[in-house]
Design a protein around this motif. Structure first.
Motif, PDB file in Angstrom:
ATOM      1  N   ASP A  45      29.078  28.975  61.352  1.00 42.69           N
ATOM      2  CA  ASP A  45      28.657  29.860  60.440  1.00 42.69           C
ATOM      3  C   ASP A  45      29.692  31.070  60.406  1.00 42.69           C
ATOM      4  OD1 ASP A  45      26.659  28.201  59.767  1.00 42.69           O
ATOM      5  OD2 ASP A  45      24.891  29.455  60.874  1.00 42.69           O
ATOM      6  N   VAL A  46      29.469  31.622  59.246  1.00 44.46           N
ATOM      7  CA  VAL A  46      30.406  32.888  59.169  1.00 44.46           C
ATOM      8  C   VAL A  46      29.472  33.996  58.453  1.00 44.46           C
ATOM      9  CG1 VAL A  46      32.302  33.940  57.867  1.00 44.46           C
ATOM     10  CG2 VAL A  46      32.582  31.696  58.685  1.00 44.46           C
ATOM     11  N   TYR A  47      29.271  35.207  58.989  1.00 44.11           N
ATOM     12  CA  TYR A  47      28.512  36.254  58.797  1.00 44.11           C
ATOM     13  C   TYR A  47      29.238  37.018  57.749  1.00 44.11           C
ATOM     14  CZ  TYR A  47      25.810  34.959  62.685  1.00 44.11           C
ATOM     15  OH  TYR A  47      25.335  34.226  63.837  1.00 44.11           O
ATOM     16  N   ILE A  48      28.777  37.316  56.441  1.00 50.92           N
ATOM     17  CA  ILE A  48      29.252  38.143  55.453  1.00 50.92           C
ATOM     18  C   ILE A  48      28.840  39.681  55.510  1.00 50.92           C
ATOM     19  CG2 ILE A  48      29.824  38.558  53.267  1.00 50.92           C
ATOM     20  CD1 ILE A  48      29.125  35.464  52.762  1.00 50.92           C
ATOM     21  N   VAL A  49      29.527  40.423  56.294  1.00 51.07           N
ATOM     22  CA  VAL A  49      29.227  41.745  56.479  1.00 51.07           C
ATOM     23  C   VAL A  49      29.570  42.745  55.400  1.00 51.07           C
ATOM     24  CG1 VAL A  49      29.332  43.839  57.965  1.00 51.07           C
ATOM     25  CG2 VAL A  49      29.274  41.341  58.912  1.00 51.07           C
ATOM     26  N   GLU A  50      28.602  43.187  54.838  1.00 52.75           N
ATOM     27  CA  GLU A  50      28.918  44.448  53.375  1.00 52.75           C
ATOM     28  C   GLU A  50      29.176  45.567  54.203  1.00 52.75           C
ATOM     29  OE1 GLU A  50      26.428  46.010  49.810  1.00 52.75           O
ATOM     30  OE2 GLU A  50      26.618  43.804  50.043  1.00 52.75           O
ATOM     31  N   LYS A  51      30.441  46.005  54.198  1.00 48.48           N
ATOM     32  CA  LYS A  51      30.929  47.394  54.423  1.00 48.48           C
ATOM     33  C   LYS A  51      30.671  48.411  53.431  1.00 48.48           C
ATOM     34  CE  LYS A  51      35.114  46.242  54.726  1.00 48.48           C
ATOM     35  NZ  LYS A  51      36.696  46.072  55.222  1.00 48.48           N
ATOM     36  N   ASN A  58      32.212  48.284  50.123  1.00 46.31           N
ATOM     37  CA  ASN A  58      31.779  46.999  49.522  1.00 46.31           C
ATOM     38  C   ASN A  58      32.573  45.798  49.578  1.00 46.31           C
ATOM     39  OD1 ASN A  58      29.387  48.131  48.581  1.00 46.31           O
ATOM     40  ND2 ASN A  58      30.164  49.253  46.765  1.00 46.31           N
ATOM     41  N   LYS A  59      33.738  45.921  50.206  1.00 43.40           N
ATOM     42  CA  LYS A  59      34.558  44.861  50.657  1.00 43.40           C
ATOM     43  C   LYS A  59      33.936  44.093  51.815  1.00 43.40           C
ATOM     44  CE  LYS A  59      39.138  46.901  49.469  1.00 43.40           C
ATOM     45  NZ  LYS A  59      40.338  47.211  49.860  1.00 43.40           N
ATOM     46  N   PRO A  60      33.735  43.016  51.461  1.00 44.79           N
ATOM     47  CA  PRO A  60      33.068  41.916  52.493  1.00 44.79           C
ATOM     48  C   PRO A  60      34.046  41.761  53.768  1.00 44.79           C
ATOM     49  CG  PRO A  60      33.832  40.798  50.798  1.00 44.79           C
ATOM     50  CD  PRO A  60      33.901  41.957  50.277  1.00 44.79           C
ATOM     51  N   ASP A 116      24.888  37.951  54.229  1.00 46.09           N
ATOM     52  CA  ASP A 116      24.690  36.337  53.829  1.00 46.09           C
ATOM     53  C   ASP A 116      25.244  35.952  54.946  1.00 46.09           C
ATOM     54  OD1 ASP A 116      23.896  34.210  52.468  1.00 46.09           O
ATOM     55  OD2 ASP A 116      25.060  34.382  50.756  1.00 46.09           O
ATOM     56  N   VAL A 117      25.013  34.396  55.133  1.00 42.04           N
ATOM     57  CA  VAL A 117      25.464  33.408  55.957  1.00 42.04           C
ATOM     58  C   VAL A 117      26.325  32.458  55.347  1.00 42.04           C
ATOM     59  CG1 VAL A 117      25.241  32.294  58.320  1.00 42.04           C
ATOM     60  CG2 VAL A 117      24.036  34.384  57.811  1.00 42.04           C
ATOM     61  N   LEU A 118      27.498  32.119  55.387  1.00 43.36           N
ATOM     62  CA  LEU A 118      28.097  31.076  54.970  1.00 43.36           C
ATOM     63  C   LEU A 118      28.125  29.892  56.205  1.00 43.36           C
ATOM     64  CD1 LEU A 118      31.311  32.104  53.246  1.00 43.36           C
ATOM     65  CD2 LEU A 118      29.085  31.456  52.156  1.00 43.36           C
ATOM     66  N   SER A 119      27.736  28.667  55.705  1.00 42.47           N
ATOM     67  CA  SER A 119      27.777  27.703  56.792  1.00 42.47           C
ATOM     68  C   SER A 119      29.036  26.555  56.278  1.00 42.47           C
ATOM     69  CB  SER A 119      26.514  26.695  56.724  1.00 42.47           C
ATOM     70  OG  SER A 119      25.387  27.046  56.957  1.00 42.47           O
ATOM     71  N   THR A 120      29.909  26.693  57.199  1.00 47.02           N
ATOM     72  CA  THR A 120      31.486  26.233  56.964  1.00 47.02           C
ATOM     73  C   THR A 120      31.428  24.683  57.373  1.00 47.02           C
ATOM     74  OG1 THR A 120      32.306  27.102  58.890  1.00 47.02           O
ATOM     75  CG2 THR A 120      32.458  28.360  56.890  1.00 47.02           C
ATOM     76  N   GLY A 121      30.432  24.290  58.354  1.00 48.73           N
ATOM     77  CA  GLY A 121      30.532  22.868  59.161  1.00 48.73           C
ATOM     78  C   GLY A 121      31.025  23.233  60.443  1.00 48.73           C
TER      79      GLY A 121
END
Length: 179
Positions: free
Chosen positions: A137-143, A146-148, A129-134
């Protein structure tokens, strides 16, 4: 940017809006834009409407803005009852109808699913997923465990994005990843 859900994207169609309600009694609909380019609705004449498992072309007669919504009157929708039937429908375009982006910028749906590697070639996981923080952006990488892993979308961190190869190469700052 908006969260990307599977129903918003297919191999051929990308959702740019969602009908959330009717507007008035003449058959207009209130659309929540799912695009960074809501002004695109003002120049469109046809859009694909995906609803209840069916997709068909609707012709745009009028558009307007009301708060955060786009108000659209379709030629095929003659009254409020017909407009009510479209509640929940997605307005979609094909990939070739997307607004071109500046160099080195990407659509979120193109980033999600990329395999992520360190500059040394070590696999880290896949962008979930991608978070828009202002700020960025922050990419959420699923390892694998299972810890992001939260990867800031900064040029000094994200060194390469290869959409054709479905991969991203990152140079993580010290302490970002727990070993």
């Amino acid at each position: 940017m908006f969260p990307v859900k599977d129903e918003y994207i297919s191999d051929e169609y990308i959702s740019i809006g969602k009908v959330v309600n009717t507007q008035g009694h003449r058959g207009a609909v209130r659309v929540l834009p799912l695009t960074d380019f809501p002004e695109r609705f003002e120049t469109m004449s046809v859009v694909q409407v995906y609803h209840l498992g069916r997709r068909r072309a609707f012709h745009i007669e009028e558009t307007g803005r009301h708060k955060k919504f786009i108000i659209i009157k379709f030629k095929e929708v003659v009254d409020m009852n017909a407009a009510r039937e479209l509640k929940g429908a997605l307005l979609q375009v094909t990939r070739d109808e997307l607004v071109p982006l500046p160099e080195d910028t990407y659509y979120i749906f193109d980033i999600i699913g990329l395999n992520v590697f360190t500059v040394e070639g070590r696999p880290l996981g896949r962008v979930r997923d991608v978070l828009s923080t202002g700020a960025n952006d922050v990419y959420i990488v699923e390892k694998e465990d299972n810890k992001p892993l939260l990867v800031p979308a900064l040029k000094q961190v994200v060194r390469e994005i290869d959409l054709a190869g479905r991969r991203m190469v990152v140079d993580l700052p010290p302490g970002l990843m727990d070993e």
